[in-house]
Motif scaffolding. Structure first.
Motif, PDB file in Angstrom:
ATOM      1  N   VAL B 144       0.838  -1.203   0.000  1.00  0.00           N
ATOM      2  CA  VAL B 144       0.000   0.000   0.000  1.00  0.00           C
ATOM      3  C   VAL B 144       0.874   1.254   0.000  1.00  0.00           C
ATOM      4  O   VAL B 144       0.610   2.223  -0.724  1.00  0.00           O
ATOM      5  N   SER B 147       2.675   1.836  -3.396  1.00  0.00           N
ATOM      6  CA  SER B 147       1.804   1.971  -4.576  1.00  0.00           C
ATOM      7  C   SER B 147       1.852   3.358  -5.226  1.00  0.00           C
ATOM      8  O   SER B 147       1.950   3.452  -6.460  1.00  0.00           O
ATOM      9  N   PRO B 148       1.770   4.442  -4.429  1.00  0.00           N
ATOM     10  CA  PRO B 148       1.788   5.754  -5.074  1.00  0.00           C
ATOM     11  C   PRO B 148       3.054   6.000  -5.913  1.00  0.00           C
ATOM     12  O   PRO B 148       3.012   6.713  -6.904  1.00  0.00           O
ATOM     13  N   ALA B 150       4.392   3.956  -7.801  1.00  0.00           N
ATOM     14  CA  ALA B 150       4.187   3.303  -9.099  1.00  0.00           C
ATOM     15  C   ALA B 150       3.368   4.172 -10.049  1.00  0.00           C
ATOM     16  O   ALA B 150       3.363   3.945 -11.252  1.00  0.00           O
ATOM     17  N   LEU B 151       2.673   5.174  -9.492  1.00  0.00           N
ATOM     18  CA  LEU B 151       1.903   6.080 -10.353  1.00  0.00           C
ATOM     19  C   LEU B 151       2.828   6.923 -11.222  1.00  0.00           C
ATOM     20  O   LEU B 151       2.480   7.280 -12.347  1.00  0.00           O
ATOM     21  N   GLU B 152       3.998   7.230 -10.684  1.00  0.00           N
ATOM     22  CA  GLU B 152       4.875   8.181 -11.369  1.00  0.00           C
ATOM     23  C   GLU B 152       6.192   7.572 -11.840  1.00  0.00           C
ATOM     24  O   GLU B 152       6.765   8.027 -12.817  1.00  0.00           O
ATOM     25  N   GLU B 154       8.531   4.583 -13.282  1.00  0.00           N
ATOM     26  CA  GLU B 154       8.451   3.355 -14.066  1.00  0.00           C
ATOM     27  C   GLU B 154       9.098   2.167 -13.347  1.00  0.00           C
ATOM     28  O   GLU B 154       8.591   1.047 -13.416  1.00  0.00           O
ATOM     29  N   ARG B 157       6.569   0.793 -11.119  1.00  0.00           N
ATOM     30  CA  ARG B 157       5.516   0.141 -11.917  1.00  0.00           C
ATOM     31  C   ARG B 157       5.974  -1.236 -12.375  1.00  0.00           C
ATOM     32  O   ARG B 157       5.215  -2.199 -12.355  1.00  0.00           O
ATOM     33  N   GLU B 158       7.233  -1.305 -12.804  1.00  0.00           N
ATOM     34  CA  GLU B 158       7.751  -2.593 -13.296  1.00  0.00           C
ATOM     35  C   GLU B 158       7.758  -3.640 -12.184  1.00  0.00           C
ATOM     36  O   GLU B 158       7.451  -4.806 -12.411  1.00  0.00           O
ATOM     37  N   PHE B 160       5.809  -3.707  -9.461  1.00  0.00           N
ATOM     38  CA  PHE B 160       4.424  -4.108  -9.177  1.00  0.00           C
ATOM     39  C   PHE B 160       3.875  -4.977 -10.312  1.00  0.00           C
ATOM     40  O   PHE B 160       3.111  -5.915 -10.066  1.00  0.00           O
ATOM     41  N   THR B 161       4.257  -4.655 -11.534  1.00  0.00           N
ATOM     42  CA  THR B 161       3.840  -5.464 -12.685  1.00  0.00           C
ATOM     43  C   THR B 161       4.360  -6.896 -12.534  1.00  0.00           C
ATOM     44  O   THR B 161       3.627  -7.874 -12.724  1.00  0.00           O
ATOM     45  N   ASP B 164       2.520  -8.828  -9.638  1.00  0.00           N
ATOM     46  CA  ASP B 164       1.183  -9.275 -10.040  1.00  0.00           C
ATOM     47  C   ASP B 164       1.265 -10.388 -11.071  1.00  0.00           C
ATOM     48  O   ASP B 164       0.493 -11.351 -11.024  1.00  0.00           O
ATOM     49  N   ALA B 165       2.194 -10.260 -12.011  1.00  0.00           N
ATOM     50  CA  ALA B 165       2.323 -11.279 -13.061  1.00  0.00           C
ATOM     51  C   ALA B 165       2.688 -12.633 -12.443  1.00  0.00           C
ATOM     52  O   ALA B 165       2.162 -13.679 -12.841  1.00  0.00           O
TER      53      ALA B 165
END
Lengths: 233, 233
Positions: B144, B147-148, B150-152, B154, B157-158, B160-161, B164-165
């Motif tokens: 949690v 997470s923020p 990952a909004l900005e 990369e 984001r990678e 978290f991607t 999840d994958a």
């Protein structure tokens, strides 16, 4: 005022031809959205102006750039006006969250009617639009950005609790109407509502924080299958 | 090392008697968890020590208090040792996230077997335990809290991607095994996996950021119903 409010929570049109795999449910016929004509926030005129200025600043500049200065520029009033009502940017955003949910709730309540299945699909599509406009992305980003505050601060937890409770109630009432009308099978409307809301929230968060666009489509598609096979009688 | 790893991702026992309404699925019989005996992270010995020190600091002090200083205290080495490998606390936590998911994945892979339905329930219960221990709460809180970012950014984001994958793949493989063994109905395993993962994530986030404990129970219960009625043949 009406056009402003309409702009704030405009319902995204269902993308029936461009991305049929993303649409929830089989029916994509929508009645026109009825806009709410009054405000039930109990906000003063200035506070309401601050809310609209926050919305414009968010859409124009994005969450990362959002500041009290930018909002006061949009408001065309001194920062002290904002600080008169809100101690901090977080406090303002917390109120803005509630304001947005109020608008969303009013719009949903006035645009859904006597077709529980279509109404349920409409709610889902509103929360999880096929095409995430920049406006919706910024609004959803506030949820992700403020979430960590809820881990530690009770006032944020209470706001998130209220938002989820209200969204859940909207879904629950629609499911209950469907059961009463024999459109949906007998089920526990509260349980079904929490389940649908959890799936929507998980999909919403993943969509914003990962590069897994196909996962969004797959989760929505399975949610549609669940409603069709589990809920539709 | 084995005991440390075991401690890090210990599987919560299924609460079959205390909170039966929270358990997923009907079967609560679990084979004993097999611990992984090797590390596949490719980390140096020092990096692995840093990961374990981070885990101890997190469990002992909580996320809000977590700092490089606290981690270096747990490590019993200078802060410069940590900064040699990680530029910032966020960079360290990002690596710690992957480390934790690696451990989780290894444990799941060695503890699930030839019973797809029980294996699926086991995965869900591991991600959404009935009783959220302080240890699990701290680990989920990292998701949690980061997470923020990952909004900005990369790089977040990678990460978290990837997380999840990998979680989705574990669920998908289990569903596919169930379909192949005629335990589950024919379905698109990838779609089902994304759906289950979205529901789990939404429930996990709500659990941490709201005071709606009953919503967690309801969402899990409906997930169980979905698996029983939609997936079980």
């Amino acid at each position: 005022m009406m056009s402003k409010l309409n702009g704030l929570v405009r319902i995204a049109p269902v993308q029936s031809s461009k991305k049929p795999h993303c649409a929830v449910g089989q029916s994509t016929i929508r009645r026109p959205t009825v806009c709410m004509t009054r405000d039930s926030d109990g906000l003063s005129a200035t506070e309401e102006e601050i809310m609209h200025a926050t919305h414009r600043a968010l859409v124009n500049s994005g969450y990362a750039e959002l500041s009290i200065s930018l909002i006061s520029d949009e408001l065309d009033k001194a920062k002290s006006t904002i600080y008169h009502y809100y101690d901090s940017k977080d406090a303002l955003l917390l109120r803005f969250l509630r304001f947005t949910v109020n608008r969303f709730e009013e719009t949903i309540n006035t645009s859904i009617g006597d077709h529980p299945k279509e109404d349920l699909n409409h709610i889902i599509t509103t929360l999880l639009p096929c095409d995430l406009t920049e406006e919706k992305r910024q609004l959803h980003s506030i949820l992700v950005t403020l979430s960590p505050q809820a881990l530690e601060q009770e006032v944020f937890r209470e706001q998130f609790t209220e938002i989820d409770a209200r969204l859940s109630t909207i879904i629950e009432k629609t499911v209950r109407r469907g059961i009463d009308a024999n459109v949906f099978r007998a089920a526990d409307p509260a349980h079904v509502a929490e389940y649908i809301l959890a799936t929507i929230k998980g999909t919403m968060y993943s969509r914003l924080t990962t590069n897994r666009e196909a996962a969004t489509v797959a989760a929505k598609s399975s949610l549609s299958s669940y409603i069709d096979s589990h809920l539709i009688s």
